[in-house]
Design a protein around this motif. Structure first.
Motif, PDB file in Angstrom:
ATOM      1  N   PRO A   1      -1.642   2.343   5.409  1.00 21.67           N
ATOM      2  CA  PRO A   1      -1.592   1.682   4.106  1.00 21.67           C
ATOM      3  C   PRO A   1      -2.855   0.875   3.805  1.00 21.67           C
ATOM      4  O   PRO A   1      -3.364   0.149   4.662  1.00 21.67           O
ATOM      5  N   VAL A   2      -3.335   1.015   2.588  1.00 24.77           N
ATOM      6  CA  VAL A   2      -4.538   0.314   2.131  1.00 24.77           C
ATOM      7  C   VAL A   2      -4.253  -0.307   0.771  1.00 24.77           C
ATOM      8  O   VAL A   2      -3.612   0.311  -0.086  1.00 24.77           O
ATOM      9  N   CYS A   3      -4.740  -1.530   0.557  1.00 20.54           N
ATOM     10  CA  CYS A   3      -4.632  -2.157  -0.754  1.00 20.54           C
ATOM     11  C   CYS A   3      -5.729  -1.606  -1.659  1.00 20.54           C
ATOM     12  O   CYS A   3      -6.915  -1.737  -1.348  1.00 20.54           O
TER      13      CYS A   3
ATOM     14  N   ALA B   1      -3.962   5.971   3.289  1.00 18.36           N
ATOM     15  CA  ALA B   1      -5.274   6.568   3.525  1.00 18.36           C
ATOM     16  C   ALA B   1      -5.195   7.538   4.690  1.00 18.36           C
ATOM     17  O   ALA B   1      -4.499   7.291   5.676  1.00 18.36           O
ATOM     18  N   GLY B   2      -5.919   8.612   4.578  1.00 24.33           N
ATOM     19  CA  GLY B   2      -5.953   9.605   5.643  1.00 24.33           C
ATOM     20  C   GLY B   2      -7.310  10.271   5.711  1.00 24.33           C
ATOM     21  O   GLY B   2      -8.266   9.820   5.070  1.00 24.33           O
TER      22      GLY B   2
ATOM     23  N   GLY C   1      10.352   0.493   2.446  1.00 19.63           N
ATOM     24  CA  GLY C   1      10.282   1.120   1.135  1.00 19.63           C
ATOM     25  C   GLY C   1       8.858   1.204   0.621  1.00 19.63           C
ATOM     26  O   GLY C   1       8.454   2.220   0.038  1.00 19.63           O
ATOM     27  N   THR C   2       8.079   0.147   0.818  1.00 18.44           N
ATOM     28  CA  THR C   2       6.678   0.145   0.385  1.00 18.44           C
ATOM     29  C   THR C   2       5.888   1.197   1.144  1.00 18.44           C
ATOM     30  O   THR C   2       5.062   1.920   0.563  1.00 18.44           O
ATOM     31  N   LEU C   3       6.116   1.308   2.452  1.00 17.01           N
ATOM     32  CA  LEU C   3       5.434   2.320   3.258  1.00 17.01           C
ATOM     33  C   LEU C   3       5.810   3.724   2.798  1.00 17.01           C
ATOM     34  O   LEU C   3       4.947   4.606   2.704  1.00 17.01           O
ATOM     35  N   ALA C   4       7.084   3.924   2.494  1.00 15.42           N
ATOM     36  CA  ALA C   4       7.536   5.243   2.051  1.00 15.42           C
ATOM     37  C   ALA C   4       6.888   5.622   0.725  1.00 15.42           C
ATOM     38  O   ALA C   4       6.462   6.771   0.527  1.00 15.42           O
ATOM     39  N   ARG C   5       6.790   4.662  -0.192  1.00 10.91           N
ATOM     40  CA  ARG C   5       6.159   4.953  -1.491  1.00 10.91           C
ATOM     41  C   ARG C   5       4.677   5.271  -1.321  1.00 10.91           C
ATOM     42  O   ARG C   5       4.131   6.143  -2.009  1.00 10.91           O
ATOM     43  N   ALA C   6       4.016   4.566  -0.414  1.00 14.90           N
ATOM     44  CA  ALA C   6       2.593   4.830  -0.175  1.00 14.90           C
ATOM     45  C   ALA C   6       2.398   6.232   0.382  1.00 14.90           C
ATOM     46  O   ALA C   6       1.496   6.970  -0.050  1.00 14.90           O
ATOM     47  N   ARG C   7       3.232   6.621   1.333  1.00 14.23           N
ATOM     48  CA  ARG C   7       3.135   7.974   1.910  1.00 14.23           C
ATOM     49  C   ARG C   7       3.417   9.034   0.854  1.00 14.23           C
ATOM     50  O   ARG C   7       2.743  10.065   0.785  1.00 14.23           O
ATOM     51  N   ALA C   8       4.434   8.801   0.044  1.00 11.56           N
ATOM     52  CA  ALA C   8       4.787   9.768  -1.012  1.00 11.56           C
ATOM     53  C   ALA C   8       3.643   9.902  -2.012  1.00 11.56           C
ATOM     54  O   ALA C   8       3.352  11.002  -2.482  1.00 11.56           O
TER      55      ALA C   8
END
Length: 204
Positions: free
Chosen positions: A170-172, A158-159, A187-194
């Protein structure tokens, strides 16, 4: 300024009119609101079946909502005590450099916004104490790939301009909570940013 316990006594006081008791419950959220003020109030209204603007309602519903809030507060304060004790031991042993988890704790100390929901109408429906126990278990367990509250796999970043304001990070998508970065794998953080990058590019 009245503290949480003083306000809780007013909520339970049958000598106070219902409007004052409702007001005191709302003021409790200025001291402890796990989802943030608006989302926590929406949660209590839904779970205990009273309207957000009701002035005359069954006082028993207000007390039941307070019971849930108090239990959640007790769960979180107990965890904070354990966390503080652990940090004292670590400092005594020479581990003085704060980590990412320490930075996160400083921002949510006392429990306000500990599982902030930027969209006040999207939040977990489970009891607050259970939600906090799940989060605490995740904090103690270490990084994972899903939401620590609902186990949902859909984590987005989220931004500015997103519906999850004022949360950043990161937001669910499933339950709406802002997820502490320390409980997610790199890896999860990277996928969320991407994923956010792709959304921004498609909107351009």
């Amino acid at each position: 300024m009245a503290g949480f316990r003083s306000l809780a006594r007013q909520v339970r006081d049958p000598g106070c009119d219902t409007a004052l008791r409702r007001y005191s419950l709302r003021k409790c959220l200025e001291r402890f609101a796990p989802y943030g003020h608006r989302a926590t109030w929406d949660h209590l209204c839904r779970r205990h079946r009273f309207g957000p603007e009701d002035r005359e309602l069954d006082p028993g519903r207000l007390v039941a909502a307070l019971d849930e809030l108090e239990e959640a507060r007790a769960v979180w304060l107990a965890y904070e005590e354990e966390f503080a004790a652990r940090r004292r031991r670590e400092k005594h042993e020479g581990l003085r450099r704060p980590g990412a988890l320490d930075d996160w704790h400083r921002r949510v100390w006392g429990g306000n916004g500990v599982v902030r929901c930027g969209d006040p109408e999207l939040h977990p429906s489970d009891p607050l104490p259970e939600v906090l126990r799940r989060l605490i278990a995740a904090l103690e367990r270490g990084p994972g790939e899903a939401c620590p509250v609902c186990a949902g796999p859909r984590i987005e970043w989220a931004g500015p301009g997103d519906r999850y304001e004022p949360w950043r990070g990161p937001v669910c998508v499933d339950c709406g909570v802002g997820v502490p970065r320390t409980v997610l794998t790199s890896g999860t953080l990277a996928r969320a940013r991407a994923g956010r990058g792709r959304r921004l590019a498609s909107a351009a």
